[in-house]
Design a protein around this motif. Structure first.
Motif, mmCIF file in Angstrom:
data_model
loop_
_atom_site.group_PDB
_atom_site.id
_atom_site.type_symbol
_atom_site.label_atom_id
_atom_site.label_comp_id
_atom_site.label_asym_id
_atom_site.label_seq_id
_atom_site.Cartn_x
_atom_site.Cartn_y
_atom_site.Cartn_z
ATOM 1 N N ALA A 53 19.905 -20.817 14.783
ATOM 2 C CA ALA A 53 20.438 -20.199 13.560
ATOM 3 C C ALA A 53 19.921 -20.933 12.331
ATOM 4 O O ALA A 53 19.557 -20.308 11.326
ATOM 5 C CB ALA A 53 21.962 -20.200 13.588
ATOM 6 N N MET A 54 19.870 -22.260 12.417
ATOM 7 C CA MET A 54 19.356 -23.047 11.299
ATOM 8 C C MET A 54 17.870 -22.742 11.064
ATOM 9 O O MET A 54 17.448 -22.517 9.936
ATOM 10 C CB MET A 54 19.553 -24.547 11.579
ATOM 11 C CG MET A 54 19.036 -25.480 10.504
ATOM 12 S SD MET A 54 17.353 -26.107 10.788
ATOM 13 C CE MET A 54 17.533 -26.977 12.321
ATOM 14 N N LYS A 55 17.089 -22.672 12.118
ATOM 15 C CA LYS A 55 15.646 -22.426 11.981
ATOM 16 C C LYS A 55 15.346 -21.013 11.495
ATOM 17 O O LYS A 55 14.383 -20.814 10.748
ATOM 18 C CB LYS A 55 14.939 -22.710 13.312
ATOM 19 C CG LYS A 55 14.887 -24.197 13.634
ATOM 20 C CD LYS A 55 14.291 -24.462 14.991
ATOM 21 C CE LYS A 55 14.338 -25.944 15.311
ATOM 22 N NZ LYS A 55 13.849 -26.239 16.649
ATOM 23 N N ARG A 56 16.169 -20.033 11.927
ATOM 24 C CA ARG A 56 15.982 -18.666 11.434
ATOM 25 C C ARG A 56 16.247 -18.571 9.931
ATOM 26 O O ARG A 56 15.778 -17.667 9.269
ATOM 27 C CB ARG A 56 16.920 -17.693 12.162
ATOM 28 C CG ARG A 56 16.435 -17.264 13.520
ATOM 29 C CD ARG A 56 17.217 -16.074 14.051
ATOM 30 N NE ARG A 56 18.659 -16.282 14.073
ATOM 31 C CZ ARG A 56 19.342 -16.744 15.123
ATOM 32 N NH1 ARG A 56 18.716 -17.069 16.232
ATOM 33 N NH2 ARG A 56 20.644 -16.876 15.062
ATOM 34 N N ASN A 57 17.003 -19.499 9.414
ATOM 35 C CA ASN A 57 17.358 -19.529 7.992
ATOM 36 C C ASN A 57 16.845 -20.817 7.349
ATOM 37 O O ASN A 57 17.533 -21.439 6.543
ATOM 38 C CB ASN A 57 18.878 -19.425 7.835
ATOM 39 C CG ASN A 57 19.413 -18.118 8.337
ATOM 40 O OD1 ASN A 57 19.371 -17.118 7.645
ATOM 41 N ND2 ASN A 57 19.908 -18.110 9.577
ATOM 42 N N ALA A 58 15.641 -21.219 7.711
ATOM 43 C CA ALA A 58 15.085 -22.508 7.286
ATOM 44 C C ALA A 58 15.098 -22.690 5.770
ATOM 45 O O ALA A 58 15.279 -23.814 5.280
ATOM 46 C CB ALA A 58 13.669 -22.669 7.822
ATOM 47 N N ALA A 59 14.938 -21.622 5.009
ATOM 48 C CA ALA A 59 14.926 -21.730 3.544
ATOM 49 C C ALA A 59 16.272 -22.205 3.007
ATOM 50 O O ALA A 59 16.337 -22.803 1.928
ATOM 51 C CB ALA A 59 14.567 -20.387 2.918
#
Length: 175
Positions: A47-53
């Motif tokens: 979840a964090m990587k999918r929303n890296a920005a």
């Protein structure tokens, strides 16, 4: 640093034990957060990587091998030679701001509830340090004074040891 599938009861009393200082920042480890949020560590990190920005370096970063070993040493966790439960990748850690972002990314009632409790814990810890900053300052000064005293005593003992002649006299009784 719990096992990646361990669920942690949402109890504010254990949250302070999960906050560490790494690189001068207060952080929580991905596996501990996953347990609190009741998701797997893998899903939390996905979840964090999918929303890296939403997670710049000041909100979330991956530990180095040395940082991870230092945390393991501080917490007395099992050795890395133990293959059971061993991580393939170094853990991610989240700052207070990163934890706030996680609740938006995970989008569950549990995530919202847990994030509120974690934020409250961070605020209480910050208030404790602020309200006791004078005491901590005095302790620092006492420690410095003690170090100065220890250094002076060491110099005195070294001087005595190097400038004292050993005089040994034998006394004979009756002669």
């Amino acid at each position: 640093m719990k096992d990646k599938n361990t669920l942690i009861p949402i109890d504010e009393t254990n949250i302070p034990d999960m906050i560490y200082t790494v690189q001068g920042r207060q952080v929580m480890i991905d596996s501990d957060l996953a347990g609190l949020y009741q998701v797997t560590t893998g899903n939390l990190n996905k979840a964090m990587k999918r929303n890296a920005a939403r997670f710049p370096e000041q909100f979330c970063f991956q530990l180095t091998e040395m940082e991870y070993q230092n945390l393991r040493f501080q917490n007395g966790t099992s050795s890395t030679n133990n293959a059971h439960g061993r991580r393939r990748y170094m853990p991610y850690v989240f700052t207070e701001q990163g934890i706030a972002r996680l609740s938006a990314v995970l989008k569950s009632d549990i995530a919202v509830d847990v994030s509120i409790k974690i934020m409250d814990t961070f605020v209480r810890m910050r208030n404790f340090f602020i309200s006791n900053k004078d005491m901590f300052s005095r302790l620092d000064r006492v420690e410095l004074k003690q170090l100065e005293t220890d250094k002076k005593l060491e110099e005195v003992f070294n001087y005595i040891a190097s400038n004292t002649e050993v005089r040994q006299k034998t006394f004979m009784i009756g002669f």
